[in-house]
Design a protein around this motif. Structure first.
Motif, PDB file in Angstrom:
ATOM      1  N   ASP A 122       0.822  -1.211   0.000  1.00  0.00           N
ATOM      2  CA  ASP A 122       0.000   0.000   0.000  1.00  0.00           C
ATOM      3  C   ASP A 122       0.857   1.263   0.000  1.00  0.00           C
ATOM      4  O   ASP A 122       0.489   2.266  -0.616  1.00  0.00           O
ATOM      5  CB  ASP A 122      -0.932   0.009   1.209  1.00  0.00           C
ATOM      6  CG  ASP A 122      -2.071  -0.995   1.059  1.00  0.00           C
ATOM      7  OD1 ASP A 122      -2.386  -1.350  -0.090  1.00  0.00           O
ATOM      8  OD2 ASP A 122      -2.637  -1.419   2.085  1.00  0.00           O
ATOM      9  N   ARG A 123       1.997   1.218   0.680  1.00  0.00           N
ATOM     10  CA  ARG A 123       2.867   2.398   0.716  1.00  0.00           C
ATOM     11  C   ARG A 123       3.466   2.669  -0.664  1.00  0.00           C
ATOM     12  O   ARG A 123       3.618   3.831  -1.067  1.00  0.00           O
ATOM     13  CB  ARG A 123       3.977   2.207   1.755  1.00  0.00           C
ATOM     14  CG  ARG A 123       3.454   2.093   3.184  1.00  0.00           C
ATOM     15  CD  ARG A 123       4.593   2.068   4.180  1.00  0.00           C
ATOM     16  NE  ARG A 123       5.288   3.358   4.203  1.00  0.00           N
ATOM     17  CZ  ARG A 123       6.428   3.558   4.870  1.00  0.00           C
ATOM     18  NH1 ARG A 123       6.994   2.559   5.544  1.00  0.00           N
ATOM     19  NH2 ARG A 123       7.001   4.741   4.853  1.00  0.00           N
ATOM     20  N   ILE A 124       3.819   1.620  -1.390  1.00  0.00           N
ATOM     21  CA  ILE A 124       4.357   1.802  -2.738  1.00  0.00           C
ATOM     22  C   ILE A 124       3.298   2.384  -3.655  1.00  0.00           C
ATOM     23  O   ILE A 124       3.557   3.318  -4.426  1.00  0.00           O
ATOM     24  CB  ILE A 124       4.884   0.461  -3.287  1.00  0.00           C
ATOM     25  CG1 ILE A 124       6.102   0.001  -2.481  1.00  0.00           C
ATOM     26  CG2 ILE A 124       5.230   0.582  -4.769  1.00  0.00           C
ATOM     27  CD1 ILE A 124       6.581  -1.387  -2.841  1.00  0.00           C
ATOM     28  N   VAL A 125       2.071   1.856  -3.562  1.00  0.00           N
ATOM     29  CA  VAL A 125       0.974   2.367  -4.382  1.00  0.00           C
ATOM     30  C   VAL A 125       0.725   3.836  -4.082  1.00  0.00           C
ATOM     31  O   VAL A 125       0.532   4.659  -4.989  1.00  0.00           O
ATOM     32  CB  VAL A 125      -0.304   1.538  -4.139  1.00  0.00           C
ATOM     33  CG1 VAL A 125      -1.522   2.207  -4.766  1.00  0.00           C
ATOM     34  CG2 VAL A 125      -0.134   0.130  -4.698  1.00  0.00           C
ATOM     35  N   LEU A 126       0.751   4.193  -2.806  1.00  0.00           N
ATOM     36  CA  LEU A 126       0.517   5.579  -2.406  1.00  0.00           C
ATOM     37  C   LEU A 126       1.642   6.482  -2.884  1.00  0.00           C
ATOM     38  O   LEU A 126       1.400   7.565  -3.423  1.00  0.00           O
ATOM     39  CB  LEU A 126       0.381   5.659  -0.882  1.00  0.00           C
ATOM     40  CG  LEU A 126       0.131   7.048  -0.286  1.00  0.00           C
ATOM     41  CD1 LEU A 126      -1.173   7.629  -0.834  1.00  0.00           C
ATOM     42  CD2 LEU A 126       0.092   6.971   1.245  1.00  0.00           C
ATOM     43  N   ARG A 127       2.885   6.046  -2.699  1.00  0.00           N
ATOM     44  CA  ARG A 127       4.030   6.865  -3.117  1.00  0.00           C
ATOM     45  C   ARG A 127       4.029   7.107  -4.621  1.00  0.00           C
ATOM     46  O   ARG A 127       4.384   8.191  -5.084  1.00  0.00           O
ATOM     47  CB  ARG A 127       5.338   6.185  -2.710  1.00  0.00           C
ATOM     48  CG  ARG A 127       5.624   6.237  -1.220  1.00  0.00           C
ATOM     49  CD  ARG A 127       6.988   5.666  -0.896  1.00  0.00           C
ATOM     50  NE  ARG A 127       7.316   5.840   0.511  1.00  0.00           N
ATOM     51  CZ  ARG A 127       8.550   5.710   1.001  1.00  0.00           C
ATOM     52  NH1 ARG A 127       9.557   5.400   0.191  1.00  0.00           N
ATOM     53  NH2 ARG A 127       8.778   5.876   2.280  1.00  0.00           N
ATOM     54  N   CYS A 128       3.655   6.108  -5.381  1.00  0.00           N
ATOM     55  CA  CYS A 128       3.687   6.207  -6.840  1.00  0.00           C
ATOM     56  C   CYS A 128       2.347   6.648  -7.427  1.00  0.00           C
ATOM     57  O   CYS A 128       2.223   6.772  -8.651  1.00  0.00           O
ATOM     58  CB  CYS A 128       4.121   4.876  -7.457  1.00  0.00           C
ATOM     59  SG  CYS A 128       5.777   4.342  -6.961  1.00  0.00           S
ATOM     60  N   ASP A 129       1.339   6.858  -6.571  1.00  0.00           N
ATOM     61  CA  ASP A 129       0.029   7.354  -7.000  1.00  0.00           C
ATOM     62  C   ASP A 129      -0.549   6.479  -8.111  1.00  0.00           C
ATOM     63  O   ASP A 129      -0.852   6.949  -9.199  1.00  0.00           O
ATOM     64  CB  ASP A 129       0.138   8.808  -7.458  1.00  0.00           C
ATOM     65  CG  ASP A 129      -1.212   9.490  -7.580  1.00  0.00           C
ATOM     66  OD1 ASP A 129      -2.173   8.998  -6.963  1.00  0.00           O
ATOM     67  OD2 ASP A 129      -1.309  10.505  -8.304  1.00  0.00           O
ATOM     68  N   LEU A 130      -0.709   5.194  -7.820  1.00  0.00           N
ATOM     69  CA  LEU A 130      -1.094   4.228  -8.850  1.00  0.00           C
ATOM     70  C   LEU A 130      -2.535   3.728  -8.726  1.00  0.00           C
ATOM     71  O   LEU A 130      -2.909   2.780  -9.404  1.00  0.00           O
ATOM     72  CB  LEU A 130      -0.143   3.020  -8.790  1.00  0.00           C
ATOM     73  CG  LEU A 130       1.308   3.314  -9.127  1.00  0.00           C
ATOM     74  CD1 LEU A 130       2.156   2.079  -8.889  1.00  0.00           C
ATOM     75  CD2 LEU A 130       1.449   3.779 -10.569  1.00  0.00           C
ATOM     76  N   ARG A 131      -3.361   4.329  -7.902  1.00  0.00           N
ATOM     77  CA  ARG A 131      -4.716   3.826  -7.699  1.00  0.00           C
ATOM     78  C   ARG A 131      -5.657   4.147  -8.861  1.00  0.00           C
ATOM     79  O   ARG A 131      -6.731   3.595  -8.953  1.00  0.00           O
ATOM     80  CB  ARG A 131      -5.301   4.418  -6.411  1.00  0.00           C
ATOM     81  CG  ARG A 131      -4.735   3.795  -5.145  1.00  0.00           C
ATOM     82  CD  ARG A 131      -5.088   2.340  -5.032  1.00  0.00           C
ATOM     83  NE  ARG A 131      -4.652   1.768  -3.757  1.00  0.00           N
ATOM     84  CZ  ARG A 131      -4.650   0.493  -3.482  1.00  0.00           C
ATOM     85  NH1 ARG A 131      -5.015  -0.380  -4.397  1.00  0.00           N
ATOM     86  NH2 ARG A 131      -4.261   0.046  -2.307  1.00  0.00           N
ATOM     87  N   ASP A 132      -5.279   5.053  -9.747  1.00  0.00           N
ATOM     88  CA  ASP A 132      -6.182   5.460 -10.833  1.00  0.00           C
ATOM     89  C   ASP A 132      -6.447   4.331 -11.819  1.00  0.00           C
ATOM     90  O   ASP A 132      -7.511   4.238 -12.409  1.00  0.00           O
ATOM     91  CB  ASP A 132      -5.617   6.669 -11.575  1.00  0.00           C
ATOM     92  CG  ASP A 132      -5.640   7.908 -10.705  1.00  0.00           C
ATOM     93  OD1 ASP A 132      -6.395   7.900  -9.721  1.00  0.00           O
ATOM     94  OD2 ASP A 132      -4.911   8.863 -11.000  1.00  0.00           O
TER      95      ASP A 132
END
Length: 327
Positions: free
Chosen positions: A49-59
């Protein structure tokens, strides 16, 4: 490893030039990096989850779940979030994902990772087993990093692991990098050079980061030279800048010599002053004004950093010297 040491196909080996580094992720390297990413994060999925948040990949929400045969349940250990990150992240963002993982799992000194032994004296065997346990926990991360470095080398990627193993950076020829490290070491060993070494390290890091910061790199390069030259050129001026030091050297040309050739030369010293002026005037974003300023390019910033490396050596190694005034 230099760029000339990187393996290349037999059809290219006849060329004497270094192989071109790939600034983008090739198709073959993409496949390998996606598989590596899946393996790496599956070992430490608490960082997902931290990697996804750091890289802003939820879109982007397309996952590999659509590849499973209809009516067939996915494997029991299937993690859709991990699959999505490893296999659906856009190719151009893969280096960011890997950089984030490297930072989150950065190696720490084993002594700082040893578990505490409360309420009992520590024997030699306790300490040994504790150290062994700490090393065992870190070993997979080291192996994953070694594997990643091999992939980047085989893929002739422009990216490589940082020296601290905590992220990616742009690849630099080791011979060139060694000159910069030597300049930092010389500056750090001479108290008269102040924070020159620290500024040069920050300039180098900013210039060759995964995402370079040209303005910061150029500014730190100037500060490195200012710190290195201050004690030599304007020791009594607490407000000295690179600009004021250049004027001092240009107004006292006959007193500066460089020990190159059979006799120290003031003409060679003028070359050093011109190098300093080139560095000083080349930073277009230094001051505001009536005309629009622009940020330095990465190429300009790297040129400034290499110029700073040379100038630091002139000052820290005593190559440039000031003669006493004529009596």
């Amino acid at each position: 490893m230099t760029t000339n040491d990187l393996w290349r196909p037999l059809s290219e080996r006849a060329s004497a030039t270094a192989p071109a580094l790939r600034t983008s992720v090739s198709g073959a390297l993409e496949t390998q990096l996606r598989q590596w990413t899946h393996r790496a994060i599956s070992r430490y999925d608490t960082d997902l989850d931290r990697i996804v948040l750091r890289c802003d990949l939820r879109d982007s929400r397309r996952c590999r779940q659509h590849e499973f045969v209809e009516g067939v349940d996915p494997p029991a250990d299937w993690n859709p979030e991990l699959d999505h990150l490893a296999y659906c992240t856009p190719r151009a963002l893969l280096p960011d994902v890997i950089d984030a993982w490297l930072h989150l799992t950065a190696p720490a000194a084993p002594v700082r990772t040893l578990p505490a032994l409360p309420n009992q004296p520590a024997t030699g065997m306790d300490i040994f087993m504790s150290a062994l346990g700490g090393f065992g926990a870190l070993q997979p991360r080291y192996l994953l990093r070694d594997e990643l470095q091999q992939l980047l080398d085989d893929g002739r990627s422009a990216y490589t692991l940082r020296a601290d193993q905590a992220g990616l950076r742009q690849r630099v020829d080791p011979t060139v990098e060694a000159l910069a490290k030597a300049a930092v070491t010389s500056a750090d060993q001479d108290p008269a050079r102040g924070s020159a070494g620290d500024h040069l390290k920050r300039a180098w890091t900013a210039a060759y980061a995964l995402h370079p910061e040209p303005g910061k790199a150029y500014g730190e390069a100037i500060k490195a030279v200012e710190a290195a030259a201050h004690a030599t050129v304007e020791p009594n001026n607490s407000k000295a800048t690179l600009g004021t030091m250049i004027k001092v050297m240009e107004n006292t040309r006959d007193r500066w010599v460089v020990g190159i050739g059979s006799e120290p030369s003031s003409a060679a010293a003028e070359t050093v002053a011109r190098m300093m002026r080139l560095l000083w005037t080349g930073q277009t974003s230094r001051h505001g004004g009536s005309h629009r300023t622009r940020e330095e390019t990465t190429t300009e910033a790297r040129a400034a950093v290499h110029l700073a490396v040379a100038l630091l050596n002139f000052f820290t190694d005593g190559i440039l010297a000031k003669q006493p005034p004529a009596s």
